[in-house]
Enzyme design. Structure first.
Site, PDB file in Angstrom:
ATOM      1  CE  LYS A 118      -0.580  -0.255   5.059  1.00 49.50           C
ATOM      2  NZ  LYS A 118      -1.507  -0.606   6.152  1.00 49.50           N
ATOM      3  CG  HIS A 169      -6.980   8.266   8.051  1.00 52.79           C
ATOM      4  ND1 HIS A 169      -5.642   8.170   7.771  1.00 52.79           N
ATOM      5  CD2 HIS A 169      -7.408   6.995   8.262  1.00 52.79           C
ATOM      6  CE1 HIS A 169      -5.281   6.894   7.823  1.00 52.79           C
ATOM      7  NE2 HIS A 169      -6.326   6.170   8.123  1.00 52.79           N
ATOM      8  CG  ASP A 176      -6.703   3.276   2.974  1.00 49.36           C
ATOM      9  OD1 ASP A 176      -7.022   2.595   3.964  1.00 49.36           O
ATOM     10  OD2 ASP A 176      -5.810   4.137   3.013  1.00 49.36           O
TER      11      ASP A 176
END
Length: 466
Positions: free
Chosen positions: A164, A177, A249
């Site tokens: 990732k 996020h 994700d």
């Protein structure tokens, strides 16, 4: 069972398998993602994964265990691993491969078969708030060599790796996020830098690759990578030749669903080329129903080709069947942790030549808000006191050792350091994150803050006195 269900990987609240989630697993749900809050002990975790697999023998049981600051197995006490940045600085490929193998061994014993690691991003921006010490370094070839070694180690245990965050989250100053980062780089630069570790991970046998919620306007000005056919189909599938599972994700992140909601994000991700959807940490039966229905409705109205959904389901179910053997390891109940040499780790610290360590010291940690990937796992060495924003410096006896993470990134941390250096000459400032290039606020840079690194720092302070 629907093809839509075979693409979903939710989290849940609690330490036992909820009835609603067991029912969905029996009906063909792809699997479950385990987080720190789902774990009380190794025995409890193995009982949980056994229950998941009893409901669906081919479940994908995933976890974020990066072998460093980001840990779920050791969320309550901090990880006994050095972490990627230090592995890159030590530059011993056998050690890096061993780390991946140890992580895989621990995961396999507790019944986890898919690890969202390693992080193969190149940390080209020292102010990156979310990658930092999760990266093996700043140079493409170097990161690629260690990414390959870590993947080989993990995959050798029967646990699947998920390199990732494609196509590279290292050159950002925002946390996906909390926002949608923009990486304004041409394809030529990506090919020379960001894509190199992913190509190496693919060559090493990674069975999964995780996307990033970042916008690369020179490749696709409209869609973040997770939603971009240009990036996932053309770049990852066609140019890099990746045939494994593409996992998103977490879709509850602002960079993915902040404006459109998770069901719509799920449709866009599958349409773009994702096969497995990491939904989030605290999902519910109602929410899963809404996401599944959104996928089915999109097939019905033509906005999501049925063949694309079927292809995604085929890839995830194929991986689940291939990983079935990872459940065959007998749980021994052993609490033995992997051991890494403290002196080897400490030798990789970056220490200013002017640093002098005194025998009498007061060690103070400055607690900052960690990114969501790290969470609230303990960090750093044993300390005499802790402080945070707005706190006064505690009483100091002897030399002050001030410990924090990413010191240069926060005004208030810099202010504390400046005042400490003024009022306590000889103060040693330790940065356990990724320091600035000029090391202004890092007399000692440890490039990691796991429990192991904290122990290495404490041992180094003792040794340095002599």
């Amino acid at each position: 069972m629907t093809a839509a269900a075979q693409t979903l990987l939710p989290g849940f609240v609690g330490t036992t398998l909820p009835d609603w989630l067991a029912a969905r697993l029996r009906d063909g749900l792809a699997g479950v993602c385990i987080f720190g809050g789902n774990i009380e002990s190794r025995e409890q975790l193995r009982a949980l994964t056994d229950a998941i697999r009893q409901a669906n023998p081919h479940s994908l049981i995933a976890i974020d265990e990066e072998g460093g600051d980001v840990t779920r197995l050791y969320y309550a006490q901090g990880a006994p691993y050095p972490g990627n940045a230090l592995l890159g600085r030590i530059d011993d490929l056998e050690l890096t491969e061993r780390t991946g193998r140890e992580v895989g061994r621990e995961l396999r014993e507790v019944g986890v078969n898919l690890d969202f690691g390693p992080d193969v991003d190149i940390n080209s921006n020292p102010s990156n708030p979310v990658i930092g010490v999760r990266s093996f370094g700043t140079e493409a070839a170097h990161v690629a060599r260690h990414s390959s070694a870590w993947v080989r180690g993990l995959e050798s245990t029967g646990v699947a790796a998920a390199a990732k965050h494609f196509p590279g989250h290292g050159d950002t100053a925002d946390d996906s996020h909390l926002a949608l980062p923009v990486v304004d780089l041409p394809l030529e630069t990506l090919r020379e830098r960001e894509l190199v570790p992913f190509a190496a991970a693919i060559a090493a046998g990674t069975r999964s690759i995780m996307t990033s919620h970042i916008l690369l306007p020179q490749l696709d000005a409209a869609n973040p990578a997770t939603f971009s056919p240009r990036i996932l189909q053309q770049l990852l599938r066609e140019e890099l030749g990746f045939e494994g599972v593409i996992v998103s994700d977490a879709l509850d992140m602002v960079g993915a669903s902040g404006e459109i909601g998770i069901p719509a994000a799920a449709v866009r991700a599958i349409a773009a080329g994702c096969d497995l959807l990491c939904i989030g940490t605290e999902n519910t039966d109602e929410q899963l129903g809404q996401i599944e229905q959104a996928l089915l409705d999109a097939v019905a109205d033509g906005s999501l080709p049925e063949a694309r959904l079927q292809d995604a389901a085929r890839r995830t179910s194929s991986l689940g069947r291939a990983l079935y053997g990872a459940a065959e390891v007998t749980f021994t109940g052993s609490t033995a942790e992997p051991e890494f040499d403290l002196a080897t780790t400490a030798e990789a610290f970056d220490v200013a030549p002017s640093v002098v360590v005194h025998a009498q010291r007061t060690v103070v940690a400055i607690d900052t808000v960690a990114n969501i990937a790290v969470g609230t796992a303990p960090w750093g060495p044993a300390v005499d006191a802790r402080m945070t924003k707005g706190d006064a410096l505690p009483v100091v006896h002897g030399q002050l050792v001030l410990v924090a993470k990413d010191n240069h990134r926060r005004d208030w941390v810099r202010d504390i350091i400046d005042a400490a250096r003024r009022d306590h000459p000889g103060t040693i400032v330790v940065d356990m994150g990724w320091p600035s290039d000029d090391r202004t606020y890092a007399d000692v840079a440890t490039f990691g803050a796991s429990r192991h690194v904290g122990q290495a720092l404490s041992a180094w302070l003792e040794e340095a006195v002599r």
